[in-house]
Design a protein around this motif. Structure first.
Motif, PDB file in Angstrom:
ATOM      1  N   ARG A  45     -18.410   6.176  32.690  1.00 32.11           N
ATOM      2  CA  ARG A  45     -18.434   5.366  33.678  1.00 32.11           C
ATOM      3  C   ARG A  45     -16.998   4.762  34.123  1.00 32.11           C
ATOM      4  O   ARG A  45     -16.970   4.650  35.332  1.00 32.11           O
ATOM      5  CB  ARG A  45     -19.365   4.121  33.240  1.00 32.11           C
ATOM      6  N   ILE A  46     -16.041   4.614  33.267  1.00 29.58           N
ATOM      7  CA  ILE A  46     -14.844   4.075  33.879  1.00 29.58           C
ATOM      8  C   ILE A  46     -14.159   5.239  34.472  1.00 29.58           C
ATOM      9  O   ILE A  46     -13.261   5.029  35.298  1.00 29.58           O
ATOM     10  CB  ILE A  46     -13.969   3.851  32.422  1.00 29.58           C
ATOM     11  N   ARG A 129     -19.653  -1.217  37.550  1.00 29.42           N
ATOM     12  CA  ARG A 129     -19.006  -2.543  37.327  1.00 29.42           C
ATOM     13  C   ARG A 129     -19.308  -2.930  35.747  1.00 29.42           C
ATOM     14  O   ARG A 129     -18.546  -3.469  34.893  1.00 29.42           O
ATOM     15  CB  ARG A 129     -19.186  -3.497  37.801  1.00 29.42           C
ATOM     16  N   TYR A 130     -20.527  -2.355  35.329  1.00 31.57           N
ATOM     17  CA  TYR A 130     -20.991  -3.125  33.877  1.00 31.57           C
ATOM     18  C   TYR A 130     -20.524  -1.892  32.653  1.00 31.57           C
ATOM     19  O   TYR A 130     -20.990  -0.684  32.761  1.00 31.57           O
ATOM     20  CB  TYR A 130     -22.554  -3.274  33.788  1.00 31.57           C
ATOM     21  N   ILE A 131     -20.125  -2.603  31.593  1.00 29.36           N
ATOM     22  CA  ILE A 131     -20.074  -1.697  30.280  1.00 29.36           C
ATOM     23  C   ILE A 131     -21.024  -1.324  29.802  1.00 29.36           C
ATOM     24  O   ILE A 131     -21.982  -2.245  29.672  1.00 29.36           O
ATOM     25  CB  ILE A 131     -18.823  -2.692  29.467  1.00 29.36           C
ATOM     26  N   ASN A 135     -26.374  -4.399  28.491  1.00 33.17           N
ATOM     27  CA  ASN A 135     -27.556  -4.881  29.401  1.00 33.17           C
ATOM     28  C   ASN A 135     -27.074  -5.382  30.762  1.00 33.17           C
ATOM     29  O   ASN A 135     -27.485  -6.343  31.461  1.00 33.17           O
ATOM     30  CB  ASN A 135     -28.142  -5.934  28.669  1.00 33.17           C
ATOM     31  N   ASN A 136     -26.019  -4.844  31.253  1.00 33.97           N
ATOM     32  CA  ASN A 136     -25.373  -5.031  32.508  1.00 33.97           C
ATOM     33  C   ASN A 136     -25.140  -6.495  32.557  1.00 33.97           C
ATOM     34  O   ASN A 136     -25.219  -7.144  33.526  1.00 33.97           O
ATOM     35  CB  ASN A 136     -26.660  -4.698  33.593  1.00 33.97           C
ATOM     36  N   LYS A 137     -24.584  -7.162  31.642  1.00 37.97           N
ATOM     37  CA  LYS A 137     -24.102  -8.430  31.555  1.00 37.97           C
ATOM     38  C   LYS A 137     -22.429  -8.744  31.359  1.00 37.97           C
ATOM     39  O   LYS A 137     -22.056  -9.637  31.786  1.00 37.97           O
ATOM     40  CB  LYS A 137     -24.817  -9.218  30.393  1.00 37.97           C
ATOM     41  N   VAL A 138     -21.931  -7.601  31.070  1.00 42.76           N
ATOM     42  CA  VAL A 138     -20.328  -7.657  30.852  1.00 42.76           C
ATOM     43  C   VAL A 138     -19.829  -6.706  31.681  1.00 42.76           C
ATOM     44  O   VAL A 138     -20.057  -5.431  31.690  1.00 42.76           O
ATOM     45  CB  VAL A 138     -19.939  -7.363  29.284  1.00 42.76           C
ATOM     46  N   ALA A 162     -12.146  -1.872  28.851  1.00 44.62           N
ATOM     47  CA  ALA A 162     -13.314  -2.244  28.117  1.00 44.62           C
ATOM     48  C   ALA A 162     -12.976  -2.315  26.688  1.00 44.62           C
ATOM     49  O   ALA A 162     -12.907  -1.369  25.963  1.00 44.62           O
ATOM     50  CB  ALA A 162     -14.542  -1.185  28.228  1.00 44.62           C
ATOM     51  N   PRO A 163     -12.916  -3.606  26.249  1.00 44.52           N
ATOM     52  CA  PRO A 163     -12.613  -3.867  24.804  1.00 44.52           C
ATOM     53  C   PRO A 163     -13.463  -3.260  23.822  1.00 44.52           C
ATOM     54  O   PRO A 163     -15.024  -3.338  24.393  1.00 44.52           O
ATOM     55  CB  PRO A 163     -12.421  -5.343  24.579  1.00 44.52           C
ATOM     56  N   TYR A 164     -13.079  -2.927  22.642  1.00 41.15           N
ATOM     57  CA  TYR A 164     -14.129  -2.479  21.767  1.00 41.15           C
ATOM     58  C   TYR A 164     -15.341  -3.482  21.529  1.00 41.15           C
ATOM     59  O   TYR A 164     -16.390  -3.322  21.245  1.00 41.15           O
ATOM     60  CB  TYR A 164     -13.582  -2.038  20.410  1.00 41.15           C
ATOM     61  N   LYS A 165     -14.807  -4.887  21.326  1.00 37.30           N
ATOM     62  CA  LYS A 165     -15.630  -5.885  21.184  1.00 37.30           C
ATOM     63  C   LYS A 165     -16.965  -6.002  22.100  1.00 37.30           C
ATOM     64  O   LYS A 165     -17.911  -6.719  21.742  1.00 37.30           O
ATOM     65  CB  LYS A 165     -14.938  -7.220  20.969  1.00 37.30           C
TER      66      LYS A 165
END
Length: 210
Positions: A45-46, A129-131, A135-138, A162-165
């Motif tokens: 995605r990135i 835009r979502y990681i 769940n399309n929240k971040v 996109a941080p691992y966390k």
């Protein structure tokens, strides 16, 4: 009676030991499998974000830090390209162009979505835009701007992270996650996650997975 109690206790101890060994072996394996699977999705995605940013810069001479603008660009805008009219090795055709006083180049327009993002549906474009696994929240962390190089040249830069966390299970694999971040930050001096570009220097939007 005492012997039976001892046997029961011994059996329980053996089961507990076997389970502990199993967990010690299976947990790191499970984490590595999850890490590989989720990293792959985040990277795919990135890459789309990077492609969109590069096209955006090609048209507007700067990157954007606004996902709404970037997504709208992909879905609605056209780009202008150039192509050769005839093969330059075709001497007859080239002579004809020269006789007609025509350049061996023609311009054309193409849809960003239909040419470069035809592998995605419009809905999937809206979700870049979502990681993944959030769940399309971040959203990916997206920054853009202009910097001045050491040679005093002003250049556009972009960075997406996109941080691992944000996409790993930090509860189930708490210790494995801590070890991963510690190793990448303190031993390898790497960003603890997936990213491309840099806000500090022009690096051709290089990705840290490449």
């Amino acid at each position: 009676m005492v012997k039976k109690i001892f046997q029961v206790i011994l059996a329980i101890a053996i089961v507990a030991l076997v389970y502990a060994i199993y967990k010690q072996i299976s947990t790191p394996i499970g984490f590595e499998n999850e890490l590989a699977t989720r990293k792959k999705a985040v990277i795919e995605r990135i890459k789309d974000i990077r492609l969109a940013e590069r096209q955006y810069k090609s048209k507007y001479q700067h990157f954007t830090a606004d996902f709404d603008s970037l997504i709208n660009f992909v879905l609605t805008e056209d780009m202008e390209g150039e192509r050769k009219i005839v093969d330059e090795d075709d001497s007859v055709a080239m002579a004809m162009l020269k006789k007609l006083k025509k350049q061996n180049v023609e311009k054309f327009t193409y849809s960003v979505k239909d040419s470069l993002f035809k592998h995605l549906t419009p809905e999937q474009v809206k979700e870049i835009r979502y990681i993944p696994y959030t769940n399309n929240k971040v959203e990916y962390i997206l920054e853009a701007g202009m910097i001045t190089t050491e040679s005093k040249v002003v250049i556009p830069v972009v960075e997406c992270r996109a941080p691992y966390k944000n996409f790993l299970d930090t509860i189930k694999y708490r210790q494995e996650f801590i070890n991963l971040v510690d190793n990448e930050v303190n031993n390898l001096d790497k960003y603890p996650g997936i990213k491309f570009g840099s806000m500090e220097a022009g690096n051709n939007e290089a990705g840290n997975w490449e």
